[in-house]
Every structure is written in C-alpha cells, then in structure tokens.
Design an enzyme around this catalytic site. Structure first.
Site, PDB file in Angstrom:
ATOM      1  NE  ARG A 239      -3.678  -2.496   2.308  1.00 47.14           N
ATOM      2  CZ  ARG A 239      -3.907  -2.890   3.124  1.00 47.14           C
ATOM      3  NH1 ARG A 239      -3.226  -3.477   4.405  1.00 47.14           N
ATOM      4  NH2 ARG A 239      -4.089  -4.144   3.761  1.00 47.14           N
ATOM      5  CG  PHE A 255     -11.153  -6.466  -6.384  1.00 52.47           C
ATOM      6  CD1 PHE A 255     -11.876  -7.582  -6.772  1.00 52.47           C
ATOM      7  CD2 PHE A 255     -10.408  -6.678  -7.474  1.00 52.47           C
ATOM      8  CE1 PHE A 255     -12.141  -8.136  -8.206  1.00 52.47           C
ATOM      9  CE2 PHE A 255     -10.524  -6.867  -9.301  1.00 52.47           C
ATOM     10  CZ  PHE A 255     -11.236  -8.020  -9.288  1.00 52.47           C
ATOM     11  CB  SER A 279     -18.401  -7.333  -5.079  1.00 49.03           C
ATOM     12  OG  SER A 279     -18.133  -8.313  -4.514  1.00 49.03           O
ATOM     13  CB  ALA A 306     -13.786  -5.063  -8.950  1.00 52.05           C
ATOM     14  CG  ASP A 326      -5.494  -7.183  -3.360  1.00 53.21           C
ATOM     15  OD1 ASP A 326      -5.293  -7.477  -3.598  1.00 53.21           O
ATOM     16  OD2 ASP A 326      -5.487  -6.847  -1.751  1.00 53.21           O
ATOM     17  CB  CYS A 366      -3.607 -13.516  -2.577  1.00 51.53           C
ATOM     18  SG  CYS A 366      -5.426 -13.451  -2.694  1.00 51.53           S
TER      19      CYS A 366
HETATM   20  N1  SAH Z   1      -7.322  -4.816  -1.191  1.00 50.64           N
HETATM   21  C1  SAH Z   1      -7.874  -4.796  -0.244  1.00 50.64           C
HETATM   22  C2  SAH Z   1      -7.756  -5.958   0.138  1.00 50.64           C
HETATM   23  C3  SAH Z   1      -8.873  -6.976  -0.623  1.00 50.64           C
HETATM   24  S1  SAH Z   1      -9.370  -8.867  -0.325  1.00 50.64           S
HETATM   25  C4  SAH Z   1      -7.297  -4.589   1.410  1.00 50.64           C
HETATM   26  O1  SAH Z   1      -5.412  -4.087   0.826  1.00 50.64           O
HETATM   27  O2  SAH Z   1      -7.305  -4.554   2.433  1.00 50.64           O
HETATM   28  C5  SAH Z   1     -10.219  -9.457  -1.880  1.00 50.64           C
HETATM   29  C6  SAH Z   1     -11.514  -8.229  -2.090  1.00 50.64           C
HETATM   30  O3  SAH Z   1     -12.604  -8.545  -3.017  1.00 50.64           O
HETATM   31  C7  SAH Z   1     -12.456  -8.149  -0.739  1.00 50.64           C
HETATM   32  O4  SAH Z   1     -13.505  -7.815   0.198  1.00 50.64           O
HETATM   33  C8  SAH Z   1     -14.184  -9.175  -1.466  1.00 50.64           C
HETATM   34  O5  SAH Z   1     -14.829  -8.776  -1.580  1.00 50.64           O
HETATM   35  C9  SAH Z   1     -14.037  -8.297  -2.921  1.00 50.64           C
HETATM   36  N2  SAH Z   1     -14.727  -9.268  -3.898  1.00 50.64           N
HETATM   37  C10 SAH Z   1     -14.307 -10.125  -4.264  1.00 50.64           C
HETATM   38  N3  SAH Z   1     -14.844 -10.481  -5.395  1.00 50.64           N
HETATM   39  C11 SAH Z   1     -14.998  -9.427  -6.198  1.00 50.64           C
HETATM   40  C12 SAH Z   1     -15.620  -8.547  -7.440  1.00 50.64           C
HETATM   41  N4  SAH Z   1     -16.594  -9.666  -8.940  1.00 50.64           N
HETATM   42  N5  SAH Z   1     -15.890  -7.401  -7.566  1.00 50.64           N
HETATM   43  C13 SAH Z   1     -15.501  -6.560  -6.545  1.00 50.64           C
HETATM   44  N6  SAH Z   1     -15.095  -7.047  -5.587  1.00 50.64           N
HETATM   45  C14 SAH Z   1     -14.910  -8.351  -5.219  1.00 50.64           C
END
Ligand code: SAH
Length: 422
Positions: A239, A255, A279, A306, A326, A366
């Site tokens: 970050r 995300f 989402s 997303a 992410d 990840c």
């Molecule tokens: N970047 C964040 C961690 C992301 S974890 C940080 O720094 O804390 C991944 C995230 O993707 C989760 O919050 C989950 O709710 C979201 N997610 C999963 N599928 C998704 C989609 N299709 N569109 C948007 N978000 C999604």
C-alpha cells in the site's frame, strides 16, 4: 486459565503433548527422504511407506508426535501426525533430541515475537502478523496481533489439539487483552478434519471494532465479522509502495475491502481522487468508515462487481492515472490455474485499457498456485493484446512479518507487481 480445549476432552486422543516424545514412527518410501533432509515441513501421503505405533499398539492417534525415518530406519525428523490429511506429517524438528512439548512451542513463539520486534512491528497501536505458519517453523498456526488483541487461526488438527499450550505461550510472551479463535477457510478445515468454531479463548473480547494504525492512517478492524483475520496485513508495505507513485493521479482501487490501498493513496500519497470498489457491502461499509475516520474527502466508495465496473468505465471512455487490482484468490488448486490466469488476464486487460499513457498498474495475485512467472507471462499477454508497453517497476511480495521459508516455497502466495503502462 485454560478454557475449553480444541475438542471435547472425552474424545481427545493421546497426543504425547505432555512429554513431547514420539508415539509412532512414519517410514518413508525408498528415495523419498531428500526433501525432508532439506527441511521441507510437509510429508504427503504419497511418500509414506508404513506407519508403526510405538509401543507396538497400532497406529499413532491423529495429532500425536511421530518420528520420520528412512525406509532403512535412519532418523530424519520429528513431527505431528494426521491420518485424515494429505499432509500426513508436519515436521517441526530435525534432530532426535528435541521434544515437541509445550516448552518447544513456546520457544518457537518467542522467536517469532523477537523477529517482529527486530522489524519494528511491536507497536501496540499497530497490527502485525506474529506467527506465519511455515514461515515461523510453526506449520498450521497463524497469529495476528491487532493492538492488544490476538486473532489465532489454526489450520492443522495437531495444532488445534495443542491450543491450550499455544494460548499459554501467547499470554506469556505477548500479554494480550484477549485471544480470539478464527476458523480456517472451510476447504482447509475439511482437508484437515478440523472442527473449530470461532470464539473467544482467553481474556476479554473487544466491545466493538478496534482501531489500528498503519503508516499514519487509522483503520477500524472488526475482529468478529471481518474477512480473514480482520485486515489484510500482508499488503501493508505494498500500500505504501502504491502511495509513493500516486501523487496527482486519479486512482481506481478495485477489490478494495476496507480501503487500505485507496486510503494510502488518497491521504498519504497525494492522489487527486480515489474511486474504491468492492462487491461486498460489508467491505465497502468498512472502507467508507475508514475514509471518514481519516478525513479522506477525495475518496469515493462504491459497492459493485469489479469486472462489471471496470468494463463500464472502459465503455464510458474514462481514464485513470493508477489502477490497483487486488482480487481474491482465483486459483484454489493446480487444476484451476488455467481458469485463474484467464480471469487475471480479463481484469488486468480492463485495468490497462483504463490507464492513461504513463499510468501505473498495481496488480496483485494471492493465488499460490499461480507462480510469479505465470503472472508476469499473463501480463505480457495483456500488453500484446492491448497494444501497450508494460514495464515492471517493482516486483513485491508480502510484508516482512509474513516470512517465507525457502524450505517451503509453496507457502509463498502473494505477488504484487507495480508497472508503468505506456
Ligand atoms: N485490497 C484489500 C484486500 C482485498 S481482498 C486491502 O488492501 O485490504 C479481496 C476483496 O475482493 C474482498 O474484499 C472481496 O469482497 C472482493 N471481491 C471479491 N470478488 C469481487 C468482485 N467480483 N468484484 C469486486 N470485489 C470483489
């Protein structure tokens, strides 16, 4: 005081926990010992020739201490047995003099805590991973510290049977206000035959969300409701790395979960504006609350898929100076790699199409099953299809409180590639 153990005590197997001495011998197939002389901690079912109980009363109980020997009987290592898992033995010691007793686990936890002190990650206002499973030679145990509380995640049966001793050690070493147990991911729990419910195991639970500092920002963490163990600590330094390149840019944080990347860019990095999307409504509620908490008036948060949102932004001809991706784990197994790489290609292509020339892509994976090389090759495909250049500026991993043992490279999962898109 010790609370409930990991299992009802009535059916608790004899684990050899008290003396830490072996209750059985696992004999390797011929020519299968080499990884374990290299200190690889996982003995898979396919490497095991035979299991002998000692004394000769049948197989050791699941969770018991066992010795690993070559097919001709030479000692290799000492570990913990689970007949229900494909990882039949997790190894912890590579000499026959070490007992896997409570003192042993306490010693490992002390070393893990000493490393975090050396990294400057022991500030009680902050959060850090205190124990990172194989990376701290404690396969099956993850402990995150959020301020004065600990969130413990147990991913092996043998560790769940030693939960009391582990909590005793954590109380002695860290003196937390409370220890919360978080269940393993459902799939993982099934693979290990684990039955652990989320609950408070020691001390008191926080009465509401707790607040932790990261690089001068404050994040609310809900330890009872949050994903994972409440916050993505592995992304702490990434970050910051994104924020360093965000100045003056219009940033899209896709995300976003609780807004970690977007907030770092909006507040610390001097981004012009940030749009953060996820989402999950729970995630965006956290991100909004964190934006308010840190006075990030230039950050907007939206609850939306997303893939759909990025597609719509591309169709509308929008442009960004930085796009952060992410996503959650796309590949849960080796078999799913091709599908995962296609999903990474799709979302990264959308991000590249949104970036102005000279824009910055911060793209994460990840999925442990997708290698760093697979991920970079995926990006080269995106560059080719999009007709753009992609230059890697930084190839990063998880923060230093998530150490990776070179003897267990399978446990390295996070890839964070920062690139300039021409
Ligand atoms: N970047 C964040 C961690 C992301 S974890 C940080 O720094 O804390 C991944 C995230 O993707 C989760 O919050 C989950 O709710 C979201 N997610 C999963 N599928 C998704 C989609 N299709 N569109 C948007 N978000 C999604």
């Amino acid at each position: 005081m010790p609370d409930e153990p990991g299992q009802p005590s009535g059916d608790r197997p004899e684990t050899g926990e008290a003396d830490g001495l072996p209750r059985g011998t696992v004999v390797l197939k011929p020519k299968r010992a080499r990884p374990f002389f290299g200190r690889h901690p996982w003995v898979l079912d396919s490497a095991v020739l035979r299991v002998d109980g000692a004394p000769a009363d049948g197989a050791p109980a699941d969770g018991a201490v066992v010795d690993l020997v070559t097919h001709d009987g030479a000692f290799v290592a000492r570990g913990l047995w689970n007949s229900a898992s494909r990882i039949r033995v997790r190894l912890y010691a590579f000499d026959a003099a070490t007992r896997l007793d409570a003192g042993f686990f306490r010693g490992r936890i002390e070393s893990a805590a000493a490393l975090r002190r050396a990294l400057g990650l022991d500030d009680r206002r902050g959060a850090a991973r205190l124990v990172n499973s194989e990376g701290d030679d404690l396969s099956g145990l993850i402990v995150d510290r959020y301020g004065d509380w600990l969130a413990v995640q147990v991913t092996s049966l043998a560790m769940s049977l030693r939960l009391d001793a582990i909590c005793d050690a954590l109380e002695a070493v860290v003196a937390p206000r409370g220890i919360l147990l978080r269940g393993a991911e459902r799939g993982l729990a099934q693979l290990e035959g684990l039955r652990l419910a989320d609950r408070l195991v020691r001390g008191s639970a926080p009465t509401g969300p707790i607040f932790v500092e990261e690089h001068g920002l404050t994040f609310g963490v809900d330890l009872s409701e949050g994903q994972k163990t409440g916050f993505y600590l592995d992304q702490r330094e990434n970050r910051q790395a994104a924020a360093r390149l965000a100045r003056g840019r219009r940033v899209l944080d896709a995300f976003c979960y609780s807004g970690g990347f977007g907030l770092a860019c909006a507040v610390r990095g001097g981004a012009r504006s940030v749009l953060a999307v996820d989402s999950s409504a729970k995630a965006t509620a956290l991100a909004k609350a964190n934006a308010d908490l840190n006075g990030a008036a230039n950050m907007a948060v939206e609850t939306v898929d997303a893939f759909e949102k990025l597609g719509a932004l591309v169709a509308a001809g929008e442009r960004f100076g930085m796009v952060i991706l992410d996503p959650p784990k796309f590949a849960r197994s080796r078999a799913a790699i091709d599908d995962a790489v296609r999903a990474y290609h799709r979302i990264n292509r959308l991000a590249v199409d949104l970036l102005e020339p000279g824009g910055i892509l911060v793209t994460n994976s990840c999925s442990g099953a997708v290698s760093r090389e697979d991920f970079l090759v995926m990006l080269s495909g995106v560059a080719q299809r999009a007709g753009r250049t992609i230059k890697v500026l930084e190839c990063r991993g998880a923060a230093a409180d998530h150490p990776v043992s070179v003897s267990c490279l399978e446990s390295e999962y996070l890839k964070c590639v920062i690139a300039r898109v021409g």
